[in-house]
Write an enzyme that holds these catalytic residues in place. Structure first.
Site, PDB file in Angstrom:
ATOM      1  N   ARG A  10       0.904  -1.112  -0.054  1.00  0.00           N
ATOM      2  CA  ARG A  10      -0.113   0.329   0.136  1.00  0.00           C
ATOM      3  C   ARG A  10       1.290   0.980   0.210  1.00  0.00           C
ATOM      4  O   ARG A  10       2.366   1.472   0.319  1.00  0.00           O
ATOM      5  CB  ARG A  10      -0.912   0.320   1.047  1.00  0.00           C
ATOM      6  CG  ARG A  10      -2.413  -0.970   1.038  1.00  0.00           C
ATOM      7  CD  ARG A  10      -2.883  -0.520   2.393  1.00  0.00           C
ATOM      8  NE  ARG A  10      -3.544  -1.897   2.493  1.00  0.00           N
ATOM      9  CZ  ARG A  10      -4.628  -2.009   3.393  1.00  0.00           C
ATOM     10  NH1 ARG A  10      -5.364  -1.283   3.538  1.00  0.00           N
ATOM     11  NH2 ARG A  10      -5.404  -3.352   4.162  1.00  0.00           N
ATOM     12  N   HIS A  30      -9.172  -6.222  -4.034  1.00  0.00           N
ATOM     13  CA  HIS A  30      -9.665  -6.940  -4.818  1.00  0.00           C
ATOM     14  C   HIS A  30      -9.510  -7.117  -6.137  1.00  0.00           C
ATOM     15  O   HIS A  30     -10.011  -6.164  -6.390  1.00  0.00           O
ATOM     16  CB  HIS A  30      -9.045  -8.669  -3.882  1.00  0.00           C
ATOM     17  CG  HIS A  30      -8.869  -9.006  -2.528  1.00  0.00           C
ATOM     18  ND1 HIS A  30      -7.172  -9.441  -3.063  1.00  0.00           N
ATOM     19  CD2 HIS A  30      -9.099  -9.523  -1.866  1.00  0.00           C
ATOM     20  CE1 HIS A  30      -6.811  -9.980  -1.722  1.00  0.00           C
ATOM     21  NE2 HIS A  30      -8.201  -9.528  -0.912  1.00  0.00           N
ATOM     22  N   ASP A  65      -5.513  -8.061 -12.138  1.00  0.00           N
ATOM     23  CA  ASP A  65      -4.226  -8.548 -11.506  1.00  0.00           C
ATOM     24  C   ASP A  65      -3.605  -8.256 -12.381  1.00  0.00           C
ATOM     25  O   ASP A  65      -2.591  -7.751 -12.309  1.00  0.00           O
ATOM     26  CB  ASP A  65      -4.715 -10.062 -10.357  1.00  0.00           C
ATOM     27  CG  ASP A  65      -5.212  -9.296  -8.992  1.00  0.00           C
ATOM     28  OD1 ASP A  65      -5.419  -8.557  -8.588  1.00  0.00           O
ATOM     29  OD2 ASP A  65      -5.170 -10.533  -8.884  1.00  0.00           O
TER      30      ASP A  65
END
Length: 339
Positions: free
Chosen positions: A85, A123, A153
């Site tokens: 992060r 996600h 992703d």
């Protein structure tokens, strides 16, 4: 022995999950020297494919000695990859400002380094949901269906991270300067949607799920069930390919004339479904083999490696008994024709 086109590149990857480790693996597959910084020893595990081709160094990033060792490793590298992060690397004292000016500092996040949600967890399904893409996936009478974690992703994340890294490598070759690559999945997914955005702008795409050209509504671009419970994938978009599809199915050739008339799609879909349900998946695969009808069997993961085309190319390989993809893309020396 050819070590790959990226053999001159040294990369330090701070271990994590998801898109960043895949980026490191793919770069290692192409010859880059990738060293993963782990916080504890990692056993050699052939099933952990994202560690393929990488070295590991264990550092305690909560200690001064560990941070010093990490800085030394970074100073000897061309690229740093991290997927934490925003702010985590800065708190460790390993942010971009603490690194050499010629380093390519590649950062992988879902939401990006800045913005109201930059520090929020998420996600693939969440990042995909915010882009509009997830809304378009699935049937019209049910919630959207997540496409595994391939789109946000790995498509919008890993591939854009690699794209940014290699672009920065080229630029550094000109100026000698490094830069920070801010790769965000919520940026990458929309960047792949140029065709969809074009059709939306032109009025040829509706936001109603399962009512468009590429989302399963068209009878010539969807999957069908077969007699044995298997499936075939049909992608006969162009009229010349659609004509071959009709011929092989024994359906009227005149259907080509109104192929894109959406009013007949439900009835045509039902008709196609009836025909496909009359034979097994492998029967249809044999019927359509070698044709331009754009019909293929839907294979399971375990079946894919054995398909004649996939097998001949060795697209899927076994290493230490583990099925996995071979390095991609492939390269060969260019041999110009003599003048």
């Amino acid at each position: 022995m050819n070590k790959g086109p990226l053999a001159s590149l040294k990369i330090v990857e701070f271990s994590g999950l998801g898109p960043a480790p895949l980026a490191g693996q793919l770069l290692a597959d192409l010859g880059a020297e990738v060293t993963t910084v782990d916080r504890k020893p990692v056993a050699q595990d052939p099933t952990d494919i994202n560690r393929r081709g990488k070295q590991s160094v264990v550092l305690d990033l909560k200690s001064d000695a560990g941070i010093a060792a990490a800085r030394d490793l970074v100073a000897k590298s061309d690229v740093l990859i991290e997927g934490f992060r925003p702010g985590v690397m800065e708190r460790l004292g390993l942010g971009p400002e603490a690194c050499p000016g010629n380093l390519i500092y590649a950062r992988m996040t879902g939401w990006g380094q800045a913005g109201p949600w930059a520090h929020v967890a998420g996600h693939d399904i969440n990042y995909l949901g915010l882009t509009g893409a997830l809304h378009a996936m699935g049937t019209g009478d049910a919630p959207p269906v997540p496409p595994l974690n391939l789109v946000a992703d790995y498509g919008g994340g890993t591939m854009f991270l690699i794209f940014g890294i290699l672009s920065a490598v080229i630029e550094r070759g000109v100026t000698g300067k490094g830069q920070v690559v801010d790769a965000a999945m919520v940026d990458g997914v929309p960047a792949m949607m140029g065709l969809i955005h074009t059709m939306l702008a032109q009025g040829s795409w509706t936001e109603d799920r399962a009512s468009n050209w590429l989302d399963g509504a068209a009878p010539f671009y969807r999957c069908y069930a077969c007699a044995d419970g298997g499936f075939v994938a049909v992608g006969a978009l162009e009229p010349q390919f659609f004509a071959i599809l009709l011929e092989k199915l024994g359906l009227p050739a005149a259907y080509v004339k109104d192929q894109n008339d959406r009013s007949n799609w439900p009835a045509r879909t039902a008709e196609f479904a009836t025909v496909f349900a009359s034979r097994s998946r492998d029967d249809w695969a044999q019927i359509f083999a070698g044709t331009d009808a754009c019909v293929t069997p839907v294979l399971s993961f375990s079946e894919a490696a054995g398909h004649p085309h996939m097998a001949q190319r060795e697209t899927l390989i076994h290493r230490e008994g583990v099925l996995q993809a071979a390095p991609a893309p492939r390269f060969r020396p260019l041999k110009p024709t003599a003048n």
